[in-house]
Design a protein around this motif. Structure first.
Motif: not given
Lengths: 501, 118
Positions: A63-77, A126-133
């Motif tokens: 969770a980017l900046g500690g903001w959890e998924a519904p409000f913040g930007i989530a990344l997933e690998v 390109l890396a961003g596309i791969l990790v963005a959720a």
């Protein structure tokens, strides 16, 4: 898990993205290259670390900046993104390490810092596309990587790159805008941009027309970016006239990242929610995949510029990946995903060898390469290894994925027989076009050499040759020790198909 | 009438297609880029349209006044990003056209193809 390891998904993007603007300041000769290579190596190390974690059964959520998924930007690998991250960062690192001499020759010294900055932005995007959720961040990263790669492709000395990149820009933007329309329509119906939420909420509105329209826009838009036949027309010229090192980088991963988004959307979001989507998906994409294999290989057989020949072969290889996916079966999808990895290895090796050739041969038409094997035996030997892997000879990486595809086709009954014929025919055509290069390099006497004169051996620079051979040997290594890519591909396939019976 | 009730979507589709037509049919590279800009602007309209809530007001949160109906701010934020992306694309495209003009001396697609064929 230790604290730094938790941040790996975001570091994968942040490292190249933050170093990119700093590169512009590194004016002394060679420094920009060194910093870019270091950043790329660091990204590669992060990707390896992520892959190790994923192989251990872990899925990274961030969770980017500690903001959890519904409000913040989530990344997933997960295993699918890890597989592609390996390909992406590996290709970038190999192209940079090997490409120093070639880039010094093709890019003027004062433009190099800007060029390498664009390189890192492409890597970050390109890396961003791969990790963005979530769907919108995928769009933003897609545009970052596309804008940067237009700059990379146009960076070379060949002026024909300019119309090629203009076409690439127009078609790439249309593709991305189609994707944006699709995402907008889905957002309108579901009120979310996160892929995970979309997957659940879309179920209630699945039968409404905006969702169907969105599925169409997203599939076509991403197919355009992934150069799926017949939307591939931007690819051959862009690859042919780009600087050689850029071709190594982009050919190995750029289209595959778009394909990754296509598969993610079609399998995770749409497949189990839209009635009959799997049948439509197969019926729409399988004929295109078959045509891509046949037409791409056939054009490659008659092409006389080596780079353009391999570019058309790439169109065919995208067909194989798509063919595996369009079977919508565990084996087929595993084969397709595995082919993403293996094709990156073989085509990376081939374009690296082409870059070596370009150090001695200004003109890459086949007839100018006559007798090249006598002048550059190591380069040509590496090219043969890459070629064998592209054909799919047992003992090389290309064989493993083709074997998966063939086994998957066997499950398909009468249609499967046809698909097997297509795969075999495509491989035979690959034999022909690789053989044309071998014939020119080994069995044709160079025109200009006086008879009886000893041919000078003038190989490519050592570093370039070493990297090319490392890539060539990895084709054999991953043909024999198939554990890592196979594990990643099969887990990813199972994950994508988890909702289907 | 249903057709008129959703007229803003018709505006979106018509503008989209005007832009798309220019991209596909025009031979001049700059006209193609203009078409591309129109094409992208249409998508901005789509996003702005969907954020409108009937009777909704500006989404400014206030402790004292409650029970207000707000417009959805998210699509506007998204489309700000997309506008930036669109401008960058147009700028880069124009930059490439300048380079093409320097190298080929023309901005007509057919003439460039003619020069390359020679």
């Amino acid at each position: 898990m230790t604290a730094p390891e938790l941040h790996l998904p975001v570091l994968q993007v942040v490292v190249p993205m933050l170093i990119a603007p700093l590169i512009v300041l590194l004016r002394p000769q060679g420094l920009a290259w060194a910093a870019t290579t270091a950043a790329s190596l660091l990204s590669f190390a992060i990707a390896i670390q992520l892959t190790t974690g994923v192989l251990g059964g872990h899925t990274y959520q961030y969770a980017l900046g500690g903001w959890e998924a519904p409000f913040g930007i989530a990344l997933e690998v997960n295993s699918l993104s890890a597989l592609l991250l390996l390909v992406l960062t590996g290709a970038s690192t190999a192209a940079l390490l090997a490409g120093k001499a070639s880039l010094d020759r093709q890019i003027e010294a004062h433009r190099q810092p800007l060029f390498f900055s664009a390189w890192l932005l492409a890597l970050a995007g390109l890396a961003g596309i791969l990790v963005a959720a979530d769907a919108f961040n995928i769009f933003v990263f897609m545009e970052i990587s596309s804008l940067a790669s237009y700059v990379l492709v146009a960076g070379g000395p060949d002026r024909r790159a300019l119309p090629a990149v203009f076409k690439y820009l127009i078609m790439g933007t249309i593709g991305a805008t189609f994707y944006l329309i699709g995402v907008g329509l889905i957002y309108m119906m579901t009120g979310t941009l996160s892929l995970a939420d979309m997957e659940i909420r879309i179920h209630e509105v699945a039968e409404q027309r905006p969702i169907l329209v969105a599925a169409g826009f997203i599939t076509v838009g991403l197919a355009l970016k992934a150069a799926v036949f017949p939307l591939h027309v931007w690819l051959p010229n862009a690859y042919t006239y780009a600087p050689h090192a850029v071709t190594v980088f982009l050919a190995a991963c750029a289209t595959k990242v778009s394909l990754f988004v296509l598969l993610k959307f079609d399998f995770v979001v749409f497949q189990h929610n839209l009635l009959g989507h799997d049948v439509q998906f197969a019926a729409f994409l399988m004929p295109l995949a078959v045509l891509a294999i046949l037409v791409g290989s056939a054009v490659a057989m008659f092409e006389s510029n080596v780079k353009r020949l391999f570019a058309y072969s790439s169109v065919a290889q995208i067909g194989y990946i798509l063919l595996g996916a369009s079977m919508v079966s565990y084996l087929g999808l595993s084969g397709g995903l595995l082919h993403i990895f293996n094709h990156a290895l073989s085509k990376g090796t081939l374009f690296l060898a082409v870059m070596c050739l370009s150090m001695q041969y200004a003109n890459l038409q086949l007839e100018h390469l006559a007798g090249a094997a006598r002048r550059m035996p190591w380069t040509m030997a590496a090219l043969v290894v890459g070629g064998l892997s592209l054909i799919g000879v047992p003992g090389t990486a290309g064989f493993v994925s083709k074997w998966y595809l063939l086994t998957a086709a066997l499950e398909q009954g009468a249609l499967g027989m046809f698909l097997i014929a297509v795969i075999v025919l495509g491989s035979l055509m690959a034999v022909v076009y690789i053989w044309r290069i071998i014939e020119a390099a080994w069995f044709t006497a160079p025109a200009e050499a006086p008879p009886g004169a000893q041919q000078m051996r003038t190989e490519a620079p050592t570093l370039m040759l070493v990297v090319t051979w490392l890539a060539a040997l990895s084709n054999i290594w991953f043909g024999l020790v198939t554990h890592v890519p196979r594990e990643l591909a099969t887990t990813a396939a199972a994950n994508l198909l988890r909702h289907l019976p | 009438m249903e057709f008129l009730g959703i007229y803003y979507y018709w505006v979106f589709v018509v503008v989209l297609m005007i832009g798309f037509y220019a991209v596909v049919a025009k031979v001049n590279l700059i006209k193609k880029l203009i078409g591309l800009s129109i094409f992208q602007s249409a998508v901005f309209l789509l996003y702005i349209t969907m954020s409108k809530v009937s009777g909704g007001t500006a989404p400014i949160f206030n402790d004292e006044i409650t029970g207000l109906l707000y417009s959805n701010p998210l699509p506007q934020v998204l489309i700000l990003t997309a506008i930036v992306v669109g401008i960058s694309t147009t700028a880069l495209g124009l930059g490439i056209v300048v380079r093409i003009k320097e190298e080929y001396g023309t901005t007509e697609e057919n003439e460039i193809q003619e020069i390359d064929r020679r």
